[in-house]
Motif scaffolding. Structure first.
Motif, short mmCIF file in Angstrom:
data_model
loop_
_atom_site.label_atom_id
_atom_site.label_comp_id
_atom_site.label_asym_id
_atom_site.label_seq_id
_atom_site.Cartn_x
_atom_site.Cartn_y
_atom_site.Cartn_z
N PHE A 94 36.29 33.28 38.60
CA PHE A 94 34.94 33.56 39.10
C PHE A 94 34.93 34.76 40.03
CE2 PHE A 94 34.40 29.01 38.02
CZ PHE A 94 33.23 29.10 37.27
N VAL A 95 33.85 35.53 39.92
CA VAL A 95 33.63 36.70 40.77
C VAL A 95 32.18 36.68 41.23
CG1 VAL A 95 35.43 38.12 39.70
CG2 VAL A 95 33.12 38.11 38.72
N VAL A 96 31.86 37.54 42.19
CA VAL A 96 30.48 37.64 42.67
C VAL A 96 30.08 39.11 42.65
CG1 VAL A 96 30.63 35.57 44.10
CG2 VAL A 96 31.21 37.80 45.09
N GLY A 97 28.77 39.33 42.61
CA GLY A 97 28.26 40.70 42.58
C GLY A 97 26.76 40.72 42.79
N PRO A 98 26.16 41.89 42.64
CA PRO A 98 24.70 42.00 42.83
C PRO A 98 23.92 41.07 41.90
CG PRO A 98 25.72 44.17 42.75
CD PRO A 98 26.79 43.20 42.37
N GLY A 99 24.52 40.76 40.75
CA GLY A 99 23.85 39.87 39.81
C GLY A 99 24.12 38.41 40.05
N GLY A 100 24.77 38.08 41.14
CA GLY A 100 25.08 36.69 41.44
C GLY A 100 26.50 36.32 41.06
N LEU A 101 26.64 35.20 40.37
CA LEU A 101 27.96 34.68 40.01
C LEU A 101 28.39 35.24 38.65
CD1 LEU A 101 30.22 32.60 40.83
CD2 LEU A 101 28.99 30.95 39.39
N GLY A 102 29.62 35.71 38.58
CA GLY A 102 30.19 36.15 37.32
C GLY A 102 31.41 35.32 36.98
N ALA A 103 31.81 35.33 35.71
CA ALA A 103 32.96 34.55 35.25
C ALA A 103 33.75 35.40 34.27
CB ALA A 103 32.50 33.25 34.58
N VAL A 104 34.95 35.79 34.66
CA VAL A 104 35.80 36.60 33.79
C VAL A 104 36.44 35.69 32.76
CG1 VAL A 104 37.72 38.21 33.65
CG2 VAL A 104 36.25 38.18 35.69
N ASP A 105 36.24 36.03 31.50
CA ASP A 105 36.81 35.27 30.38
C ASP A 105 37.99 36.05 29.83
OD1 ASP A 105 37.32 33.65 28.22
OD2 ASP A 105 35.51 34.19 27.11
N TRP A 106 39.19 35.78 30.40
CA TRP A 106 40.40 36.40 29.87
C TRP A 106 40.69 35.87 28.47
CZ3 TRP A 106 41.19 39.85 33.51
CH2 TRP A 106 41.05 39.52 34.86
N VAL A 107 41.43 36.61 27.69
CA VAL A 107 41.96 36.08 26.43
C VAL A 107 43.08 35.10 26.80
CG1 VAL A 107 43.13 36.60 24.26
CG2 VAL A 107 41.39 38.18 25.17
N PHE A 108 43.02 33.90 26.25
CA PHE A 108 44.07 32.90 26.50
C PHE A 108 44.83 32.66 25.21
CE2 PHE A 108 45.56 28.44 26.68
CZ PHE A 108 46.42 28.57 27.76
N ASN A 109 46.17 32.82 25.27
CA ASN A 109 46.97 32.61 24.05
C ASN A 109 48.19 31.71 24.29
OD1 ASN A 109 48.82 34.29 25.35
ND2 ASN A 109 49.14 35.65 23.59
N GLY A 110 47.96 30.69 25.10
CA GLY A 110 49.03 29.72 25.31
C GLY A 110 50.22 30.28 26.06
N TRP A 111 49.93 31.00 27.17
CA TRP A 111 50.97 31.55 28.04
C TRP A 111 51.97 32.42 27.27
CZ3 TRP A 111 49.57 26.37 28.03
CH2 TRP A 111 48.77 25.97 29.11
#
Length: 335
Positions: A94-111
């Motif tokens: 989660f991140v924050v910014g002028p637009g409110g709350l953001g959520a970074v969706d990383w690519v997940f590939n099972g470590w």
């Protein structure tokens, strides 16, 4: 113009903490007794965190009955299919910014495409959590996990060379590529590269070097560093390299490893660094070890004014992680 996002420090106020309930695979183990050990451990963490802030637990529909039994009414349950239960890694950052709350969706590939891992369902959890949180989704092309980074909230991020530059995660990526993506998504301007993680983390169920069992930043310019004092443990030999990689003007506070050196699988990676900072509190790993008290005192000093609560994390570490690994904070957006 793209909004400038910023990942707040874990010490900044939270709206809630997210978790995922263990429902399948190696996390549950081979027997019903093993499964209950896992359920009890996850529940103890959730209920400890719930003393400080709301907890929202993602639960596979097949496991909802078990989750309600162990959690009671103190934790909100939200249903979605799961492969595993490591919310720090499968959930959004989660991140924050002028637009409110953001959520970074990383690519997940099972470590890094571990042979035992299954991630078809888990790869979709970040998007689901972002929707439930009402956050703006920030897709990233980089394979990454939340346990692979720590920020100070003031523009600096800690990472390890063996995670973001792992060829099984991001083949062909260079340091400058990773740094550019961390700047774009987290709003950082300085990247501190540690050379590696702890020895056990390169074993069968490891992450290949997550920073959140190695070092964390309780306040800008101060780092809590995992230190193995016993030369019989292989992590003792990497301490100098970790220290040398940290900024020269930072204050380093040692968090000594527990006295226990091994379990049936070999050298342990038990680490007091792997704690969660909550609103007014810290939920910390304990190991039934003589060093538990020293570690809790060190954390109380590092997070002055917060109540430090210890939870036995041996069952969680036996499955490949700790308290920080199974939790993910959602920061409060300033009104």
């Amino acid at each position: 113009m793209t909004a400038q996002w910023r990942m707040p420090a874990e010490t900044e106020p939270h709206d809630c903490t997210w978790m995922a309930w263990p429902s399948a695979g190696y996390t549950l183990g081979d027997t019903e007794a093993d499964a209950d050990d896992a359920r009890r451990a996850w529940a103890e963490v959730a209920l400890a965190v719930a003393r400080f802030e709301p907890v929202r637990m993602v639960v596979d529909p097949v496991a909802k009955r078990h989750a309600r039994k162990w959690l009671g009414s103190d934790v909100e349950l939200l249903e979605a299919p799961l492969d595993d239960a490591w919310m720090r890694d499968i959930g959004p950052t989660f991140v924050v910014g002028p637009g409110g709350l953001g959520a970074v969706d990383w690519v997940f590939n099972g470590w890094g495409q571990q042979g035992w891992a299954r991630w078809e369902r888990d790869a979709r959890i970040a998007r689901r959590v972002a929707e439930w949180a009402g956050a703006t989704l920030i897709p990233s092309p980089m394979v990454n996990e939340g346990g692979g980074l720590h920020v100070d909230g003031a523009g600096t991020v800690l990472v390890t060379e063996t995670v973001q530059l792992d060829p099984a995660r991001n083949p062909g990526w260079r340091r400058e590529d990773v740094e550019a993506e961390l700047r774009r998504t987290l709003g950082v301007h300085a990247v501190v590269w540690l050379p590696r993680g702890l020895t056990r983390d390169y074993g069968e169920y490891g992450t290949r070097g997550h920073v959140d069992i190695v070092a964390t930043v309780p306040s800008p310019g101060t780092v809590l560093l995992h230190v193995q004092r016993d030369p019989r443990h292989p992590d003792h030999a990497i301490d100098d390299a970790l220290r040398a990689a940290l900024p020269a003007d930072w204050r380093i506070v040692d968090l000594p490893a527990p006295e226990r050196l091994e379990d049936e699988e070999g050298p342990v990676d038990h680490s007091y660094v792997n704690h969660l900072v909550c609103n007014g509190g810290v939920v910390a790993c304990t190991f039934g070890d003589p060093r538990d008290a020293e570690a809790l005192e060190t954390l109380a000093s590092a997070y002055a004014g917060r109540e430090v609560t210890g939870v036995d994390a041996r069952v969680i570490f036996a499955r490949g992680g700790g308290i920080h690994c199974i939790t993910q904070q959602q920061p409060r957006v300033a009104s």
